[in-house]
Write an enzyme that holds these catalytic residues in place. Structure first.
Site, PDB file in Angstrom:
ATOM      1  CB  SER A   1      54.864 -74.311  22.016  1.00 16.10           C
ATOM      2  OG  SER A   1      56.503 -74.653  22.265  1.00 16.10           O
TER       3      SER A   1
ATOM      4  CE  LYS B   1      51.186 -77.438  23.851  1.00 16.37           C
ATOM      5  NZ  LYS B   1      52.324 -77.868  25.005  1.00 16.37           N
TER       6      LYS B   1
ATOM      7  CD  GLU C   1      48.009 -74.085  30.735  1.00 11.69           C
ATOM      8  OE1 GLU C   1      49.424 -74.518  31.353  1.00 11.69           O
ATOM      9  OE2 GLU C   1      48.520 -73.552  29.663  1.00 11.69           O
TER      10      GLU C   1
END
Ligand code: ARG
Length: 466
Positions: free
Chosen positions: A283, A289, A296
């Site tokens: 991120s 993260k 996804e």
């Protein structure tokens, strides 16, 4: 049509030059059907050879045509070909160039043929080849799963129903569930290839032709098993495209379920798998993260593929026989679905091969939530002779007891278990552990490590001829 006069209020804007430009824009397919150039040229070569063979055109003209077509093939592959929207589609672009290259003999190529059977044969050839690529990609994904299943035949994890931990399973068993799914996708690919292995070339516009053509000759030359048997059907059938899209939609749906599991498994809360850096991203503002972006996107791209299936079904529904221009809308759907599926399969294969499992976290989770309660109930039936319903009831009380004490079932002292049912002995602990629970489920197709290994062996052998 006078282009200047036609710059009309109603259809102005982008199409300043008038209705001719609007018509050209809606009619042309060259921006996407140029993808069929190799199949188009192959089809024309086979057709011209057959025309010469049957004496419909001269050998001399055929040689000129073949030479011209091969020149065009090279021009396109070298990026030296100018595609023109005015010439509508790949068929007319190739034919117009052929006329430039070889003169009047080019006009003989379209004898006993129409763009209707031409596009049908080109597109079938393309879809057939794409399905071969799909089969290869599916086999690579299945192999990646077989390796993981073999390495983790005995690695325990929770098995879920309703995404609630239900009974312990092995990771190998879970991986093999996907092998079954992608294996069915592979068999659908094979079935579909078999069904579309018929050449529509020679159906001409819709009714066949009066020329003495040899459709078996062209079918053979193009690698089809046989020619189609009804000319009307030949030019109006797009089942092969629909079948491709439905196979792609089902495979994508499988991929999306797997992608969703990977997303869940890679959260810190689950922590079952760790994705390699190459298949995740960080991120920009939260340094801790690691996001499963590839998973996804695979999950999301399913929407696109499923949408294309619905799109083409809707194009085809209600179309009268035989050809209608509506059918030109078949190609973009198939091309985009094919590209999307290829990319998703490749990304998933990489992600599965590269991911590492956190066996300790999976084991911890496998034992949580009284996941061996069914084993206790089964033990009571098997060893203490209780009817299953009563065993279920006794087990429920054992779970309530353990829950109240905040301990696992295997930590309940024997006296307390005996108080629930006198028939319980020390032996019960042998099924209360997660490891023993999975080991005991050795029914055919069950989760026991030995059963998983058996299925891996079966699939390795089957994949060789798949
Ligand atoms: N570009 C057309 C298609 O993809 C080729 C067939 C055209 N046939 C016709 N009768 N206009 O469907």
């Amino acid at each position: 049509m006078n282009d200047k006069k036609a710059s009309n209020q109603m259809w102005g804007g982008r199409f300043a030059s008038g209705p001719a430009a609007v018509m050209e824009a809606i009619n042309a397919s060259i921006s996407f059907d140029r993808k069929l150039y190799a199949q188009d040229i192959r089809g024309s070569l086979a057709h011209s050879e057959m025309l010469a063979e049957t004496g419909i055109i001269s050998a001399e003209d055929q040689q000129k045509i073949a030479h011209g077509l091969n020149t065009i093939l090279k021009e396109i592959e070298d990026g030296d070909f100018t595609f023109s929207t005015r010439l509508e589609d790949i068929h007319m672009n190739v034919e117009a160039r052929l006329a430039e290259l070889i003169g009047p003999a080019a006009g003989r190529l379209h004898t006993a043929r129409s763009r209707n059977d031409q596009v049908a044969v080109d597109f079938r050839l393309w879809v057939k080849e794409e399905l071969q690529r799909t089969a290869g990609a599916l086999k690579r994904l299945i192999s990646a799963f077989l390796d993981k299943a073999e390495a983790h035949a005995a690695t325990v994890m929770p098995g879920f129903t309703h995404l609630q931990a239900a009974q312990p399973v092995t990771f190998g068993h879970h991986a093999m569930a996907y092998v079954e799914m992608f294996g069915r996708d592979l068999s659908r690919v094979r079935d579909a290839i078999g069904r579309m292995d018929e050449s529509p070339l020679g159906a001409a516009a819709l009714a066949g032709t009066g020329f003495p053509i040899d459709r078996h000759h062209t079918a053979r030359a193009l690698g089809f098993r046989e020619p189609t048997r009804n000319s009307l059907d030949s030019v109006s059938d797009r089942d092969f495209a629909l079948e491709f899209l439905s196979i792609a939609a089902i495979a994508s749906t499988h991929l999306s379920r797997l992608a969703e599991e990977i997303v869940i498994w890679s959260t810190p809360q689950f922590g079952f798998v760790r994705l390699s850096d190459s298949f995740s991203t960080g991120s920009s503002i939260m340094p801790q993260k690691k996001n499963p972006d590839a998973a996804e996107l695979i999950r999301a791209k399913t929407g696109r593929v499923n949408g294309h299936l619905m799109g083409l079904l809707t194009v085809m529904k209600g179309l009268p026989l035989s050809y209608s221009k509506d059918m030109q809308e078949d190609k973009e759907a198939v091309f985009d679905a094919a590209e999307t599926l290829e990319l998703s399969l490749a990304a998933m294969t990489g992600m599965v091969s590269d991911m590492t499992l956190n066996e300790a976290a999976m084991k911890r989770a496998a034992g949580a939530g009284y996941s061996t309660a069914t084993d206790l109930a089964d033990w009571l039936v098997r060893e203490a002779g209780l009817p299953f319903r009563e065993a279920h009831h006794v087990t429920g009380r054992a779970v309530a007891l353990a829950e109240a004490r905040r301990i696992g079932l295997e930590k309940l002292p024997l006296e307390e278990l005996k108080a629930l049912h006198a028939g319980i002995t020390d032996d019960v602990y042998s099924v209360l552990s997660v490891q023993n629970s999975v080991k005991s489920r050795k029914s055919f197709g069950g989760t026991a490590p030995q059963e998983v290994r058996k299925q891996v062996r079966y699939w390795r052998k089957r994949l060789k001829n798949a």
